[in-house]
Design an enzyme around this catalytic site. Structure first.
Site, short mmCIF file in Angstrom:
data_model
loop_
_atom_site.label_atom_id
_atom_site.label_comp_id
_atom_site.label_asym_id
_atom_site.label_seq_id
_atom_site.Cartn_x
_atom_site.Cartn_y
_atom_site.Cartn_z
N CYS A 16 77.54 5.98 -10.57
CA CYS A 16 77.04 4.60 -10.54
C CYS A 16 78.11 3.64 -10.01
O CYS A 16 79.12 3.39 -10.67
CB CYS A 16 76.60 4.23 -11.96
SG CYS A 16 76.27 2.48 -12.21
N CYS A 39 78.75 0.59 -12.20
CA CYS A 39 79.48 1.02 -13.40
C CYS A 39 80.98 1.08 -13.11
O CYS A 39 81.81 0.66 -13.92
CB CYS A 39 79.01 2.40 -13.87
SG CYS A 39 77.28 2.48 -14.36
#
Length: 125
Positions: free
Chosen positions: A30, A33
């Site tokens: 991600c 993230c």
């Protein structure tokens, strides 16, 4: 306090054993993230009285699904075992600081009263 890695095995105990716990739900693939991680880590160093936990959604898919995690990163905040904040998306540092302050400033007597009221209403239906 630096961030701590938690898993499905340690999630509930971490929430139960600490007054304030923020949980960053993330995955290695991600991009947002990865951009949020340094912000989260830096903020964790500024608040010794808060546990900043990280939970890998790939390694803990069942728990993540059970908690309704549909997008990552997702940040959840717990105070005295009660979920008081839940938002998907990476937060900029000032907003993360604002969330931490808001969680610390909560009137937990009022929060617990609201929880009891909602439980009573749910049982009455």
């Amino acid at each position: 306090m630096a961030t701590v890695d938690i898993s499905a095995d340690t999630f509930e105990q971490t929430i139960a054993d600490n007054d304030i716990v923020l949980v960053d739900f993330w995955a290695d693939w991600c991009g947002p993230c990865k951009r949020f991680a340094p912000v989260y880590d830096k903020t964790s160093e500024e608040h010794d009285d808060v546990v900043f936990a990280k939970l890998d959604t790939e390694a803990n898919q069942e728990l993540s699904a059970g908690l309704g995690i549909t997008g990552i990163p997702t940040l959840m905040a717990f105070r005295e075992g009660v979920l008081v904040f839940n938002q998907a998306g990476a937060l900029p540092a000032p907003q993360l600081q604002e969330v931490v302050r808001a969680v610390k400033d909560l009137d937990m007597d009022q929060v617990h009263a609201e929880v009891e009221k909602m439980k009573a209403e749910a049982q009455g239906n």
